[in-house]
Design an enzyme around this catalytic site. Structure first.
Site, PDB file in Angstrom:
ATOM      1  N   THR A  95     -63.296  65.966   9.095  1.00 54.70           N
ATOM      2  CA  THR A  95     -62.796  66.479   7.815  1.00 54.70           C
ATOM      3  C   THR A  95     -61.899  65.458   7.139  1.00 54.70           C
ATOM      4  OG1 THR A  95     -62.860  68.733   8.703  1.00 54.70           O
ATOM      5  CG2 THR A  95     -61.557  68.371   6.714  1.00 54.70           C
ATOM      6  N   TYR A 187     -66.447  71.864  17.093  1.00 50.98           N
ATOM      7  CA  TYR A 187     -65.339  71.710  16.157  1.00 50.98           C
ATOM      8  C   TYR A 187     -65.182  73.020  15.394  1.00 50.98           C
ATOM      9  CZ  TYR A 187     -62.775  69.644  12.141  1.00 50.98           C
ATOM     10  OH  TYR A 187     -61.869  69.359  11.133  1.00 50.98           O
ATOM     11  N   LYS A 217     -62.558  71.445  19.733  1.00 50.57           N
ATOM     12  CA  LYS A 217     -61.449  71.114  18.838  1.00 50.57           C
ATOM     13  C   LYS A 217     -61.156  72.398  18.072  1.00 50.57           C
ATOM     14  CE  LYS A 217     -59.948  68.637  14.749  1.00 50.57           C
ATOM     15  NZ  LYS A 217     -60.337  67.900  13.518  1.00 50.57           N
TER      16      LYS A 217
END
Length: 381
Positions: A95, A187, A217
């Protein structure tokens, strides 16, 4: 019920610490005992079994002023992280790295350069390969294996979203199958993807469908979901917390480390927090009696809840509150990836360029104000 939850998590965090400490020894002993059948099965195991722990910097993508990728800045970037911040793990093309604004070809070039420049200097390079298209994600996963990345991570698609845990697990399995020997991380960032599948539901039995699965994550503020993931954790998994301003809360619940953008420029400060935590100062904190803290008025039977609040107070006061104070001020000025990137430029001296549209570049006055706040809070390491 909440007290029982804290009790369980406290014991689970200790169990995880002891288990991971013994993992290397146990692995050596097991290898000596393996038969031919197990050796043949090991061929299918992920090529890298390095546990991902500690701080992981979610890197910015260097761009030119014209908006093209600028790979010549990656080498100095790696040196800055290792030498100035003491950060030796990176999460690239995520990101913070504006992955969804990059082409597949650009992401391949960047991933290859990060791996090349990090070799021999960093412990772990995680290449994020998530895309809106399954085929693109599989293409990037295969490429990550070819350039010898240490692991890959995948975010959920956010245009056509998986509606339930089965759909999400099936998608992850399909991506992982393109690089079956590469450690694989999910993620989780529901604030961006809008996919609110509970991670604890996703983890249940996932190793049977994705043998290369190695962790998460976890970029969500749902600490209940995060904490309950530990009852499903395996010794060779890593659960990494991804909300920078709440990192300590993740550590208290048992996180193996943290992934975030601010560790690019405050990594040295948070390494101090991690060091204190790992040295066992948690145990000392649990025995401290501080009459000024109202929670100490609770009966002795509430010791786990008291310990939780004491630890959070003591550590956050020294380091975590500083980051919260800083980010709180920055958010009032419109803190986003563009502003965050400019702050990294101001602090590091690296030439990272502006963000790519539709993100807007940071106004110089805003950057100056945020940098001033940063310098007033964080001393030089």
């Amino acid at each position: 019920m909440f007290l029982l939850f804290i009790n369980y998590i406290s014991h689970e965090a200790l169990r995880r610490h002891l288990t991971l400490s013994c993992l290397t020894i146990r692995t050596s002993q097991d290898n000596a005992q393996k038969g031919k059948h197990e050796q043949s099965m090991a061929i299918m195991a992920p090529s890298s079994e390095k546990l991902l722990t500690g701080l992981v910097a979610a890197t910015f993508t260097p761009l030119t002023e014209e908006g093209e990728i600028n790979i010549k800045e990656i080498g100095p970037y790696v040196d800055y992280l290792t030498e100035r911040q003491g950060v030796t793990n990176i999460f690239v093309n995520g990101t913070t790295g504006e992955s969804m604004s990059l082409t597949v070809a650009e992401r391949k070039v960047l991933a290859e350069e990060w791996c090349k420049k990090a070799k021999g200097k960093m412990d772990h390079v995680v290449v994020h390969v998530g895309c809106m298209s399954l085929k693109d994600s599989q293409d990037l996963a295969l490429h990550a294996a070819q350039i010898e990345a240490d692991s890959i991570a995948v975010i959920s698609p956010s245009f056509f979203k998986p509606k339930n845990v089965h759909a999400l697990r099936s998608y992850l399995k399909a991506v992982a199958s393109a690089a079956p020997n590469l450690p694989f991380y999910y993620y989780h960032i529901p604030s961006i993807t809008g996919v609110n599948v509970l991670v604890r539901d996703l983890l249940d039995g996932i190793e049977e469908q994705i043998p290369s699965f190695r962790g998460v994550k976890f970029s969500s503020i749902d600490l209940m979901d995060f904490g309950l993931c530990f009852r499903l954790m395996k010794p060779n998994w890593s659960l990494l917390y991804g909300v920078d301003e709440q990192m300590l809360s993740g550590l208290v619940l048992g996180a193996d480390g943290a992934v975030g953008s601010t560790y690019n420029y405050v990594g040295c400060q948070f390494n101090k927090l991690l060091s204190a935590f790992e040295k066992g100062e948690l145990v000392k904190a649990r025995t401290i009696q501080v009459p000024s803290i109202p929670m100490l008025l609770l009966p002795t039977s509430h010791s786990y809840l008291t310990s939780f609040w004491l630890l959070t107070y003591l550590f956050h006061f020294h380091v975590q509150f500083k980051l919260q104070d800083f980010l709180g001020s920055a958010m009032k000025l419109g803190f986003d990836v563009g502003v965050n990137k400019q702050l990294m430029v101001e602090v590091s001296g690296l030439s990272l360029g502006p963000p790519r549209l539709p993100l807007m570049p940071c106004h110089p006055d805003v950057a100056a104000s945020i940098k001033q706040k940063y310098e007033s809070i964080f001393p030089q390491c």
